[in-house]
Design an enzyme around this catalytic site. Structure first.
Site, PDB file in Angstrom:
ATOM      1  N   ALA A  60       0.943  -1.237  -0.128  1.00 49.22           N
ATOM      2  CA  ALA A  60      -0.053  -0.264  -0.002  1.00 49.22           C
ATOM      3  C   ALA A  60       1.101   1.540   0.309  1.00 49.22           C
ATOM      4  O   ALA A  60       1.515   1.146   1.122  1.00 49.22           O
ATOM      5  CB  ALA A  60      -1.171   0.022   1.198  1.00 49.22           C
ATOM      6  N   GLU A  61       0.663   2.006  -1.952  1.00 50.27           N
ATOM      7  CA  GLU A  61       2.232   2.877  -1.149  1.00 50.27           C
ATOM      8  C   GLU A  61       1.877   4.231  -0.345  1.00 50.27           C
ATOM      9  O   GLU A  61       2.447   5.106  -0.111  1.00 50.27           O
ATOM     10  CB  GLU A  61       2.588   3.107  -2.806  1.00 50.27           C
ATOM     11  CG  GLU A  61       2.868   2.319  -3.666  1.00 50.27           C
ATOM     12  CD  GLU A  61       1.780   1.097  -4.088  1.00 50.27           C
ATOM     13  OE1 GLU A  61       0.781   1.281  -4.098  1.00 50.27           O
ATOM     14  OE2 GLU A  61       2.786   0.024  -4.121  1.00 50.27           O
ATOM     15  N   ASP A  85       7.854   3.349 -11.445  1.00 49.93           N
ATOM     16  CA  ASP A  85       6.566   4.317 -11.005  1.00 49.93           C
ATOM     17  C   ASP A  85       5.487   4.704 -11.161  1.00 49.93           C
ATOM     18  O   ASP A  85       4.936   6.205 -10.534  1.00 49.93           O
ATOM     19  CB  ASP A  85       7.134   5.161 -12.114  1.00 49.93           C
ATOM     20  CG  ASP A  85       7.696   4.422 -13.407  1.00 49.93           C
ATOM     21  OD1 ASP A  85       6.212   3.520 -13.658  1.00 49.93           O
ATOM     22  OD2 ASP A  85       8.761   3.934 -13.923  1.00 49.93           O
ATOM     23  N   PHE A  87       3.673   3.063  -9.450  1.00 47.66           N
ATOM     24  CA  PHE A  87       2.725   2.564  -8.503  1.00 47.66           C
ATOM     25  C   PHE A  87       3.877   3.653  -7.820  1.00 47.66           C
ATOM     26  O   PHE A  87       2.385   3.015  -6.501  1.00 47.66           O
ATOM     27  CB  PHE A  87       4.062   0.928  -8.094  1.00 47.66           C
ATOM     28  CG  PHE A  87       3.289  -0.184  -9.351  1.00 47.66           C
ATOM     29  CD1 PHE A  87       2.424  -0.188 -10.208  1.00 47.66           C
ATOM     30  CD2 PHE A  87       3.965  -1.642  -9.264  1.00 47.66           C
ATOM     31  CE1 PHE A  87       2.201  -0.788 -11.160  1.00 47.66           C
ATOM     32  CE2 PHE A  87       3.747  -2.840 -10.126  1.00 47.66           C
ATOM     33  CZ  PHE A  87       2.222  -1.902 -10.892  1.00 47.66           C
ATOM     34  N   PRO A  90      -0.726   5.756  -6.264  1.00 45.52           N
ATOM     35  CA  PRO A  90      -1.078   5.495  -4.872  1.00 45.52           C
ATOM     36  C   PRO A  90      -1.025   6.808  -3.881  1.00 45.52           C
ATOM     37  O   PRO A  90      -1.425   7.224  -2.846  1.00 45.52           O
ATOM     38  CB  PRO A  90      -1.314   4.324  -4.273  1.00 45.52           C
ATOM     39  CG  PRO A  90      -0.996   3.788  -6.010  1.00 45.52           C
ATOM     40  CD  PRO A  90      -0.174   5.148  -6.552  1.00 45.52           C
ATOM     41  N   HIS A 130       4.392   0.034 -15.968  1.00 43.89           N
ATOM     42  CA  HIS A 130       5.846  -0.239 -15.338  1.00 43.89           C
ATOM     43  C   HIS A 130       6.700   1.040 -16.293  1.00 43.89           C
ATOM     44  O   HIS A 130       7.991   0.930 -15.429  1.00 43.89           O
ATOM     45  CB  HIS A 130       6.580  -1.567 -15.936  1.00 43.89           C
ATOM     46  CG  HIS A 130       5.636  -2.299 -14.761  1.00 43.89           C
ATOM     47  ND1 HIS A 130       4.617  -2.993 -15.238  1.00 43.89           N
ATOM     48  CD2 HIS A 130       6.460  -3.199 -13.772  1.00 43.89           C
ATOM     49  CE1 HIS A 130       3.860  -3.672 -14.227  1.00 43.89           C
ATOM     50  NE2 HIS A 130       4.861  -4.267 -13.052  1.00 43.89           N
TER      51      HIS A 130
END
Lengths: 327, 360
Positions: A60-61, A85, A87, A90, A130
């Site tokens: 969970a970023e 990058d 991802f 959030p 990605h």
């Protein structure tokens, strides 16, 4: 000063290790950064050596960055890894609303000495989400430092300096350069955040690049040299703070410039560079500054990315367009 | 994983120790706080109500841009500050100014944000109170980080993290609970369920039997408490803080309360709730209930009211004082040291101001 030949990933690993050894408040966390050592192995061996100072988190970023904010508020120097990058998005609210603003909101009472490492940009045949070049989002947000190394040596030095910095740093790691090898000076580092560097001297035109585009610019300069044109290459290293002085001095010395960047060109770091240089060096310019950037499209699938990424030929074509005949 | 997780679930009805009529309610699992603690809470409640009403009046007088009042929720505000030790931390939302003051922050500094002089008006380290968070639930992961850092150093710090019923729908609420549970961070999450997120009622926010049910999915023990009963709050929150401090990990408490006034003075609550509904909550007022229960001598009540008046006067004086805006502040705290670009921009403003001054 000790020198070792390292890949960029190894240099980053050494920077983390040396910073953690030197300062007990440095902690490293994120997804898969523990026993696995990160999907790019940048945190390899840290959890074995430093125990709970390097730990895996839930996936969970926003939570990762938010927890880092709290730890930085309370005496720690967190270094967090966003796995890719795209991802990191959030965590965008935490980065923009808190990481960037805490010092200012509290009139300097609360500093957030934290580093957000983001493997970024393309050129590795990655599938969608990605390969984003997300630097403009961060560079547009006052309160963040944004850096992108292009060599293993700079990767080591910039990461050491970022971790020691009293300000939050978004640390962009060009994925396609993780395996590039070079001599790295280990140990104490001299300040390089906010300082661009001339990677290659040249007299006819200046190529301005950062991160993954620097090797492209260098290769273009090499080819141009064989064709009788001398290209200077400036490596920004640091997008924020921006080194107007070095960049403008370089452009003034040649009178012509091309900006090379992977990110889409519209409303980008490359547009900012052109605007800044034009505002400051208009009378030194023999031609409008050209940009070679990614197209204004979502990052393409692997089999089409070569069409999107700035390549040597496109850079040289842009150099050819710098109105040489008129001068 | 253990199959039996029932111990994580809250009781079917909220814990209550003093009923709306001011009479004690028998509860074998919880005992009434000591008389001294209840007296301290009453004094704080009276000051809290006075501060809420004073701040609301200052909006009408144009001294505050806006004020999200905790009128009706003062028991939560008072108890969440009172159960903490000096070394603990409080993470407030924008509606928790009274809890911020309860930690010792000067009310004038606590309202700097709404006065418009700056964002956070106090030094967060002085009383260990984080800045007001306006983006909902974003402060909750910070609370976990502060708690985890303290735990890594072996410090006995507990963090009280506040949020509202609306905030429980935000992703950061869930990420914070999950991180806290996995890290066993000493955080007490207090949800002040005041029935509305601006205009949106609780039924549009969740289909869970109660917000305290959010804990079980993360492995966090959860309780429900009457949020207008300061005695029950002191007991439930006090135990939660003790458990967190003892290394039992995070705790979740849902307090059932009601926002007696509109979201802010800019809101019109008659558009989404009835006068009858509001009236029913007047009967459950946290102040009336505790003062009826304690039934203190008139002199004691006078002393408490006098103290509340003194604090309100201090707030009035502070907010009526105009602070000369300082342009240099705009650039001084963006980074530890201003960048070359910020120095240029600061010089631009300084020059403009100089010319303005010369022209006058």
């Amino acid at each position: 000063m000790m020198h070792e030949k390292l890949t960029m990933a190894q240099a980053l690993n050494r920077a983390l290790r040396d910073s953690m050894t030197e300062d007990e408040s440095v902690v490293v966390f994120g997804e898969d950064v523990g026993p696995l050592g990160g999907v790019f192995r940048v945190t390899d061996g840290l959890s074995a050596q430093f125990g709970e100072r390097c730990f895996d988190t839930p996936l969970a970023e926003s939570g990762i960055v938010g927890v880092a904010v709290g730890m930085a508020m309370n005496g720690m120097r967190p270094v967090v890894e966003m796995q890719f990058d795209a991802f990191a998005y959030p965590a965008f609210e935490q980065i923009v609303s808190h990481v960037a603003k805490m010092r200012n909101r509290t009139r300097g009472k609360v500093a957030l000495p934290m580093t957000i490492r983001i493997p970024y940009a393309g050129g590795i045949g990655g599938v969608e989400h990605h390969c984003d070049s997300s630097e403009a989002y961060y560079a547009h947000t006052p309160g963040l430092h944004v850096v992108a190394p292009s060599t293993p040596g700079d990767a080591y030095a910039l990461l050491r300096e970022s971790i020691a910095s009293p300000d939050p740093v978004v640390f962009l790691e060009p994925k396609k350069l993780y395996w590039a090898k070079d001599e790295v000076a280990l140990g104490a580092v001299s300040p390089s955040i906010g300082k661009a560097v001339i990677r290659r001297p040249g007299t006819d035109a200046t190529l301005i690049a950062y991160g993954p585009s620097v090797p492209v610019a260098l290769e273009a300069a090499e080819v141009a040299d064989r064709e009788g044109r001398s290209l200077q290459v400036v490596d920004l290293r640091s997008i924020v703070p921006f080194d107007d002085e070095t960049v403008c001095a370089a452009v003034r010395s040649t009178g012509r410039a091309v900006v090379v960047a992977e990110a889409s060109g519209f409303a980008s770091v490359s547009s900012e560079i052109v605007a800044r240089v034009t505002e400051r060096c208009f009378h030194s310019l023999a031609a409008p500054i050209r940009r070679v950037t990614g197209f204004d499209i979502p990052y393409p699938p692997p089999k089409l990315e070569h069409l999107h990424l700035p390549g040597v030929d496109r850079v040289l074509d842009a150099v050819d367009d710098l109105q040489w005949e008129d001068s | 994983m253990t199959g039996d997780a029932h111990h994580l679930l809250p009781t079917a009805t909220p814990v209550s120790l003093i009923g709306p009529d001011g009479h004690p309610v028998a509860d074998p699992a919880h005992s009434l706080p000591a008389p001294g603690d209840l007296r301290r809470a009453l004094a704080a409640l009276i000051t809290a109500r006075r501060l809420n009403d004073q701040a609301y009046a200052l909006v009408r007088q144009g001294r505050l841009a806006v004020y999200p009042s905790s009128h009706g929720q003062e028991a939560c505000q008072v108890a969440s500050a009172q159960v903490l030790a000096d070394g603990d931390w409080l993470f407030p939302t924008y509606r928790d100014t009274v809890a911020v003051v309860g930690r010792g922050v000067d009310p004038v500094e606590a309202l700097t944000l709404l006065k418009g002089d700056w964002h956070c008006g106090w030094d967060p380290y002085e009383h260990r109170v984080a800045p007001h968070a306006t983006p909902l639930a974003t402060q909750l992961p910070h609370a976990v980080g502060v708690a985890h850092a303290a735990r890594m150093r072996g410090e006995p710090t507990v963090v009280m993290a506040l949020c509202g019923d609306g905030g429980t729908s935000e992703g950061d609420f869930h990420e914070a609970l999950n991180f806290a549970a996995v890290l066993r961070a000493p955080v007490v999450f207090l949800i002040q369920n005041n029935e509305y997120a601006i205009s949106v009622p609780l039924a549009r926010q969740t289909a869970a039997p109660s917000l305290a049910y959010k804990g079980i999915g993360y492995g966090i023990p959860s309780e429900r408490v009457d949020g207008n009963d300061v005695a029950a709050l002191l007991s439930v929150l006090g135990s939660a803080v003790a458990r967190a401090r003892a290394g039992e990990g995070p705790q979740l408490v849902e307090a059932h309360t009601y926002r007696m006034q509109a979201h802010t003075n800019a809101d019109d609550a008659t558009r989404y709730r009835t006068a009858d509904e509001v009236e029913a909550w007047v009967m459950r007022d946290p102040l009336t209930r505790l003062s009826t229960f304690l039934d203190l001598p008139a002199d004691d009540m006078t002393a408490m009211n006098d103290e509340a008046e003194r604090v309100a006067a201090h707030l009035r004086d502070g907010l009526n004082r105009d602070v000369e805006p300082d342009a240099a502040q705009l650039f001084a705290h963006v980074y530890a040291a201003p960048t070359a670009q910020l120095r240029e921009q600061e010089a631009l403003i300084a020059d403009e101001l100089l010319r303005d001054g010369a022209a006058r």
